[in-house]
Design a protein around this motif. Structure first.
Motif, PDB file in Angstrom:
ATOM      1  N   TYR A 169       1.220  -2.560 -15.851  1.00  0.00           N
ATOM      2  CA  TYR A 169       1.875  -3.775 -15.337  1.00  0.00           C
ATOM      3  C   TYR A 169       0.842  -4.665 -14.640  1.00  0.00           C
ATOM      4  N   ARG A 170       0.040  -4.060 -13.779  1.00  0.00           N
ATOM      5  CA  ARG A 170      -0.978  -4.826 -13.052  1.00  0.00           C
ATOM      6  C   ARG A 170      -1.942  -5.512 -14.007  1.00  0.00           C
ATOM      7  N   THR A 171      -2.352  -4.807 -15.044  1.00  0.00           N
ATOM      8  CA  THR A 171      -3.276  -5.375 -16.029  1.00  0.00           C
ATOM      9  C   THR A 171      -2.600  -6.466 -16.846  1.00  0.00           C
ATOM     10  N   THR A 172      -1.386  -6.204 -17.305  1.00  0.00           N
ATOM     11  CA  THR A 172      -0.667  -7.151 -18.151  1.00  0.00           C
ATOM     12  C   THR A 172      -0.406  -8.471 -17.435  1.00  0.00           C
TER      13      THR A 172
ATOM     14  N   ALA B  96       3.211  10.583 -12.271  1.00  0.00           N
ATOM     15  CA  ALA B  96       2.056  10.153 -13.061  1.00  0.00           C
ATOM     16  C   ALA B  96       2.443   9.022 -14.014  1.00  0.00           C
ATOM     17  N   ASP B  97       3.598   9.142 -14.646  1.00  0.00           N
ATOM     18  CA  ASP B  97       4.060   8.089 -15.562  1.00  0.00           C
ATOM     19  C   ASP B  97       4.315   6.779 -14.821  1.00  0.00           C
ATOM     20  N   LEU B  98       4.912   6.853 -13.650  1.00  0.00           N
ATOM     21  CA  LEU B  98       5.174   5.641 -12.876  1.00  0.00           C
ATOM     22  C   LEU B  98       3.872   4.953 -12.470  1.00  0.00           C
ATOM     23  N   HIS B  99       2.880   5.729 -12.084  1.00  0.00           N
ATOM     24  CA  HIS B  99       1.596   5.139 -11.721  1.00  0.00           C
ATOM     25  C   HIS B  99       0.878   4.567 -12.944  1.00  0.00           C
ATOM     26  N   ALA B 100       0.996   5.228 -14.081  1.00  0.00           N
ATOM     27  CA  ALA B 100       0.405   4.698 -15.311  1.00  0.00           C
ATOM     28  C   ALA B 100       1.081   3.382 -15.695  1.00  0.00           C
ATOM     29  N   TYR B 101       2.413   3.327 -15.557  1.00  0.00           N
ATOM     30  CA  TYR B 101       3.145   2.094 -15.859  1.00  0.00           C
ATOM     31  C   TYR B 101       2.722   0.994 -14.895  1.00  0.00           C
ATOM     32  N   ARG B 102       2.614   1.333 -13.611  1.00  0.00           N
ATOM     33  CA  ARG B 102       2.175   0.347 -12.616  1.00  0.00           C
ATOM     34  C   ARG B 102       0.801  -0.203 -12.982  1.00  0.00           C
TER      35      ARG B 102
END
Length: 74
Positions: free
Chosen positions: A34-37, A25-31
């Motif tokens: 990242y995509r937004t940033t 879940a954390d990796l997907h939240a980070y992804r």
């Protein structure tokens, strides 16, 4: 600004690891962040993991010291 800089051009590499549901879940939240940033809608968790590991290893002073001592010993 994220700690992880925008990834350079890369050829996707398939990897397989087993992680806990919380880490997944954390990796997907980070992804997603990242995509937004970086306005990069194609980045996958698998794309980010190698850069995360490189960043982690580069910032681990104990690892760098142990590696330096091991190299000096040989």
């Amino acid at each position: 600004m994220l700690k992880l800089a925008r990834l350079p051009d890369r050829t996707p590499v398939k990897i397989g690891i087993t992680v806990t549901p919380d880490l997944d879940a954390d990796l997907h939240a980070y992804r997603n962040l990242y995509r937004t940033t970086y306005d990069d809608k194609t980045a996958t968790v698998a794309d980010l993991i190698p850069a995360m590991l490189e960043s982690f290893l580069a910032s681990d002073r104990a690892f760098a010291k142990a590696r330096k001592n091991a190299e000096a010993a040989t």
